[in-house]
Design an enzyme around this catalytic site. Sequence first.
Site, PDB file in Angstrom:
ATOM      1  N   ASN A 186      72.032  31.086  55.858  1.00  0.00           N
ATOM      2  CA  ASN A 186      72.215  31.862  57.084  1.00  0.00           C
ATOM      3  C   ASN A 186      73.554  32.592  57.134  1.00  0.00           C
ATOM      4  O   ASN A 186      73.886  33.193  58.146  1.00  0.00           O
ATOM      5  CB  ASN A 186      72.032  30.972  58.326  1.00  0.00           C
ATOM      6  CG  ASN A 186      73.078  29.886  58.432  1.00  0.00           C
ATOM      7  OD1 ASN A 186      73.872  29.683  57.525  1.00  0.00           O
ATOM      8  ND2 ASN A 186      73.067  29.163  59.538  1.00  0.00           N
ATOM      9  N   CYS A 187      74.306  32.586  56.050  1.00  0.00           N
ATOM     10  CA  CYS A 187      75.580  33.318  55.970  1.00  0.00           C
ATOM     11  C   CYS A 187      75.280  34.805  55.728  1.00  0.00           C
ATOM     12  O   CYS A 187      74.529  35.157  54.814  1.00  0.00           O
ATOM     13  CB  CYS A 187      76.416  32.748  54.839  1.00  0.00           C
ATOM     14  SG  CYS A 187      77.881  33.708  54.432  1.00  0.00           S
ATOM     15  N   ASN A 188      75.852  35.678  56.546  1.00  0.00           N
ATOM     16  CA  ASN A 188      75.597  37.114  56.417  1.00  0.00           C
ATOM     17  C   ASN A 188      76.002  37.667  55.063  1.00  0.00           C
ATOM     18  O   ASN A 188      75.310  38.519  54.501  1.00  0.00           O
ATOM     19  CB  ASN A 188      76.303  37.885  57.533  1.00  0.00           C
ATOM     20  CG  ASN A 188      75.626  37.688  58.868  1.00  0.00           C
ATOM     21  OD1 ASN A 188      74.437  37.386  58.938  1.00  0.00           O
ATOM     22  ND2 ASN A 188      76.388  37.839  59.935  1.00  0.00           N
TER      23      ASN A 188
ATOM     24  N   LYS B 229      73.426  36.680  52.572  1.00  0.00           N
ATOM     25  CA  LYS B 229      72.223  37.504  52.766  1.00  0.00           C
ATOM     26  C   LYS B 229      72.389  38.870  52.119  1.00  0.00           C
ATOM     27  O   LYS B 229      71.469  39.368  51.461  1.00  0.00           O
ATOM     28  CB  LYS B 229      71.922  37.665  54.258  1.00  0.00           C
ATOM     29  CG  LYS B 229      71.390  36.412  54.921  1.00  0.00           C
ATOM     30  CD  LYS B 229      71.185  36.652  56.403  1.00  0.00           C
ATOM     31  CE  LYS B 229      70.785  35.393  57.121  1.00  0.00           C
ATOM     32  NZ  LYS B 229      70.664  35.578  58.569  1.00  0.00           N
TER      33      LYS B 229
END
Length: 121
Positions: free
Chosen positions: A16-18, A21
Amino acid sequence: MTTSKEATLHVYGIKNCNTVKKALDWLTENNKSFEFHDFKKEPATAEKLEEWEQHVPFETLVNKKGTTWRKLDKSEQESVVDAKSANKVLLENNSMIKRPIVEYKNGILVGFDEEAYKTQL
């Protein structure tokens, strides 16, 4: 997400780390085969940290901009003075490892930098 047992790239991070991603999207869009290792399911080991430190200084692996670092008390932050002390804190707080880390044939990349990905991968 592309995964393969024959992947030449290993990507370490948190789903879930931008930044992770962005890196995974770039790898997929550029048809790079990779295997993803989620720190939440597969915590980093002391051996893995030491392996990465053969390629980058320990300071590169410590994410001092994130909330996990800021949650440490001042004495704990000040105790991170060398690879041994950094690794102790990183093993206790995997989310404090700067991410993603991409292992490739000639080394590792830490973070996401599109130009570095283009030239190195």
